[in-house]
Enzyme design. Structure first.
Site, PDB file in Angstrom:
ATOM      1  CG  HIS A 164       2.575  -4.121   6.298  1.00  0.00           C
ATOM      2  ND1 HIS A 164       2.133  -3.697   5.069  1.00  0.00           N
ATOM      3  CD2 HIS A 164       1.473  -4.243   7.073  1.00  0.00           C
ATOM      4  CE1 HIS A 164       0.808  -3.586   5.095  1.00  0.00           C
ATOM      5  NE2 HIS A 164       0.396  -3.903   6.311  1.00  0.00           N
ATOM      6  CD  GLU A 167       5.559  -4.414   3.768  1.00  0.00           C
ATOM      7  OE1 GLU A 167       4.579  -5.152   3.556  1.00  0.00           O
ATOM      8  OE2 GLU A 167       5.440  -3.180   3.921  1.00  0.00           O
ATOM      9  CG  HIS A 257       3.740  -0.255   2.690  1.00  0.00           C
ATOM     10  ND1 HIS A 257       3.088  -1.117   3.541  1.00  0.00           N
ATOM     11  CD2 HIS A 257       3.304   0.984   3.011  1.00  0.00           C
ATOM     12  CE1 HIS A 257       2.296  -0.431   4.335  1.00  0.00           C
ATOM     13  NE2 HIS A 257       2.395   0.851   4.036  1.00  0.00           N
ATOM     14  CD  GLU A 333       3.485  -1.669  -1.584  1.00  0.00           C
ATOM     15  OE1 GLU A 333       4.421  -2.411  -1.189  1.00  0.00           O
ATOM     16  OE2 GLU A 333       2.390  -1.565  -0.988  1.00  0.00           O
TER      17      GLU A 333
HETATM   18 ZN   LIG Z   1       3.273  -3.196   3.438  1.00  0.00          ZN
END
Ligand SMILES: [Zn+2]
Length: 376
Positions: A164, A167, A257, A333
């Site tokens: 992504h 990010e 992420h 994350e």
């Molecule tokens: Zn992500």
């Protein structure tokens, strides 16, 4: 005279009106071929000493509106230090107020990590003679998908990031990881490289990063939903990595992420893969515990709800890898905001903190090196 632009590496904004510094109206552009949007990155020229009011009018319709609650944008005049600036969200519009101390100021959702900086990282890694730098294949836009390989030990460990592209803390995380592995005097790195081979993809989505996307590649594919059936036509980035993983095997994979809403570092695992066993889940639990002991920036209390066995998403890297190789696969994350359990209000979560966390991730990997196994 105020001027706003985003025509540069990882830039993204649309200008509605910029005639008056105290009433600048902006919109965040969608990813090129998809409806996701939240990443913004633009510069304002001619702004020294001018009180700016920048209203992002479509913020409330962004992909993760909860991301704007208790959020502050970042700004920089040297593109090295990114400080948090006054930001207000009313449920529709995100308003940034800032009086820059220099003529040109850059604003972003999080400290940007451009594709150009990725190229510098690749060059630095190979110049030290520690890593092997390799092009795995081409993206849809014809950019290079890069792999760095460290060490020659028997355990195949993978670390990937930036599926992504918005990010951007993951770029800083990977820079911290790579620089730590490149340090010839670092005992953790030396031991890891003796006992494992580390396959590192610092940037899974070069097209999305360059284009200033939030979540997708040049064709509009969310790469972290492509792992079950990646294709050269739609998701070559995942296709090439999966092929290499099949060749190397995988004893552990960490996929970095950022989460828009939750103000914590946490790990999402593979509790939802079919027929998951306690033995399979054991290294996940231990890694989270070891990491939380090594750094107060990581915690195990807050995170995503755990899916029941068989209910997990096998199209994600973590789901697919854990299910295919029966090893530990983890989605790390990091926050866009800050760590509520260990905050640093001036900078929030930051490039430097992301890089430090990467070092602790390597330490935890080494502490439990014997636990990383496929076929659990
Ligand atoms: Zn992500």
């Amino acid at each position: 005279m105020i001027h706003i632009s985003s025509q540069f590496d990882s830039g993204n904004i649309e200008i509605v009106a910029a005639d008056s510094a105290d009433a600048i109206r902006l919109r965040i552009a969608k990813d090129g071929a998809a409806d996701f949007f939240q990443w913004f990155h633009f510069r304002v020229s001619g702004a020294k000493g001018v009180p700016l009011t920048l209203a992002i009018e479509n913020a409330g319709a962004a992909s993760y509106p909860k991301g704007w609650e208790d959020y502050r944008a970042v700004a920089s005049t040297d593109r090295q230090h990114w400080g948090r600036v006054e930001t207000e969200y009313d449920g529709t519009t995100l308003t940034i107020r800032h009086t820059p101390g220099a003529d040109v100021v850059w604003f972003a959702y999080f400290a940007p990590y451009s594709l150009e900086r990725h190229e510098d990282l690749m060059a630095r890694a190979q110049a030290r003679g520690v890593a092997r730098a390799e092009r795995l294949g081409a993206t849809l836009d014809g950019r290079d998908l890069d792999l760095l390989t460290f060490g020659s030990g028997p355990k195949p460990l993978w670390v990937i990031a930036r599926q992504h592209p918005g990010e951007s803390m993951c770029g800083w995380f990977m820079e911290g990881l790579v620089d730590r592995l490149l340090d010839p005097y670092d005992p953790v790195s030396r031991a890891l490289m003796a006992q494992a081979t580390l396959h590192v993809v610092p940037n899974m989505n070069p097209d999305g990063v360059f284009r200033g996307h939030l979540r997708t590649n040049a064709g509009g594919a969310n790469l972290n939903r492509e792992w079950r059936e990646p294709s050269l036509e739609r998701s070559p980035e995942v296709f090439h990595v999966v092929q290499r993983m099949q060749a190397t095997g995988v004893a552990m994979c960490l996929d970095a992420h950022g989460d828009e809403a939750l103000p914590y570092n946490f790990i999402a695992g593979y509790e939802g893969v079919p027929d998951v066993t306690e033995a399979h889940l054991a290294p996940l639990a231990r890694y989270k515990t070891e990491l939380s002991r090594l750094t107060p920036d990581f915690q195990v209390e807050h995170g995503y709800p755990k899916p029941a066995p068989g209910q997990g998403n096998l199209t994600t890297s973590t789901g697919h890898i854990a299910n295919t190789f029966r090893c530990a696969a983890m989605t790390l994350e990091m926050p866009f905001k800050d760590t509520a359990n260990n905050p640093m209000p001036e900078v929030g979560w930051s490039p430097q903190r992301s890089a430090k966390l990467a070092g602790h991730c390597l330490e935890a990997m080494l502490v439990m090196i014997d636990d990383w196994e496929a076929g659990l």
